[in-house]
Write a protein that holds these residues in place. Sequence first.
Motif, short mmCIF file in Angstrom:
data_model
loop_
_atom_site.label_atom_id
_atom_site.label_comp_id
_atom_site.label_asym_id
_atom_site.label_seq_id
_atom_site.Cartn_x
_atom_site.Cartn_y
_atom_site.Cartn_z
N ARG A 184 -4.79 -1.99 8.89
CA ARG A 184 -5.34 -0.86 8.16
C ARG A 184 -6.70 -0.76 8.73
O ARG A 184 -7.18 0.15 9.05
CB ARG A 184 -5.46 -1.16 6.63
CG ARG A 184 -4.06 -1.27 6.04
CD ARG A 184 -4.18 -1.66 4.45
NE ARG A 184 -2.80 -1.59 3.96
CZ ARG A 184 -2.04 -0.68 3.27
NH1 ARG A 184 -2.77 0.51 3.47
NH2 ARG A 184 -1.01 -0.99 3.11
N GLU A 218 -4.84 3.54 -0.36
CA GLU A 218 -4.78 2.18 0.39
C GLU A 218 -5.54 0.99 -0.46
O GLU A 218 -5.01 -0.04 -0.51
CB GLU A 218 -5.09 2.27 1.83
CG GLU A 218 -4.44 3.32 2.81
CD GLU A 218 -4.93 3.16 4.03
OE1 GLU A 218 -5.71 2.14 4.47
OE2 GLU A 218 -4.70 3.86 4.90
N GLU A 255 -3.05 -0.23 -3.14
CA GLU A 255 -1.97 -1.14 -2.43
C GLU A 255 -2.51 -2.34 -2.23
O GLU A 255 -2.00 -3.65 -2.41
CB GLU A 255 -1.50 -0.39 -1.32
CG GLU A 255 -0.72 0.89 -1.54
CD GLU A 255 -0.30 1.26 -0.17
OE1 GLU A 255 -0.41 0.64 0.81
OE2 GLU A 255 0.25 2.67 -0.16
#
Length: 233
Positions: free
Chosen positions: A86, A63, A66
């Motif tokens: 998130r 993550e 990204e």
Amino acid sequence: MSLRIAEVSQRSGVPSSTLRYYDQIGLVPTGRESNGYRAYPEDVLDRLRFIDAARRLDLPLAEIGELLGSWESEACASVKARLRPRLDEHAARVADTIAGLTDLQDSLRSARAHLDELPDREQRCDPSCAFLLNETPPPVACSLGEGQAEQVAAWRHLLSDGRLDRVAGGVRCALPIERLAEAAALSAAEQACCPFFGFELTLRGDSFVLTIRSPDDALPLLAELTGLDVVAA
């Protein structure tokens, strides 16, 4: 101006072994000098500060990778929009972990108290000694009585606003965030009369996911509650 790995490590506080790993997985890619040494751009220190901040929040490296792409190329508002859900999801996972650890702590304390209550004997242990948790599981039955039909109707009304799917041991439904308070209240009420059900609420920006899990012998009750044939799942 390029930096060598030793200088990057010294200035960032990130061990050289970690920098090599980041390079290997593409999180902090490097170039190579003519002599084969890794060469880092000056702005690698900003990237490493971002990674360090994200890791302190215990975000997975996948993550973080990204988010890095967005952080380096998109407007701040876009980065914030990506980051909010998130963080919400991770906070929900942490809350579930805390709840699980709290339950475990209570079980350990109960086991210790039960152990202290057992008499000290010269004979071998009997079955009362063999099981540290001197508890019986709650019966698989709803204790609500006359209000059960009304509560089932409330659940059906809530779940009709989302997509209901079967998952291992239960069901999952994505719902709009404005139904969150209603879902939390229903979950708490259901837990009071059916403590064998497990409820999870995971926030996802403008929506949330409700997961209801059930032991196998309570799946018919879950099917009645949701209207979904979970018994055949």
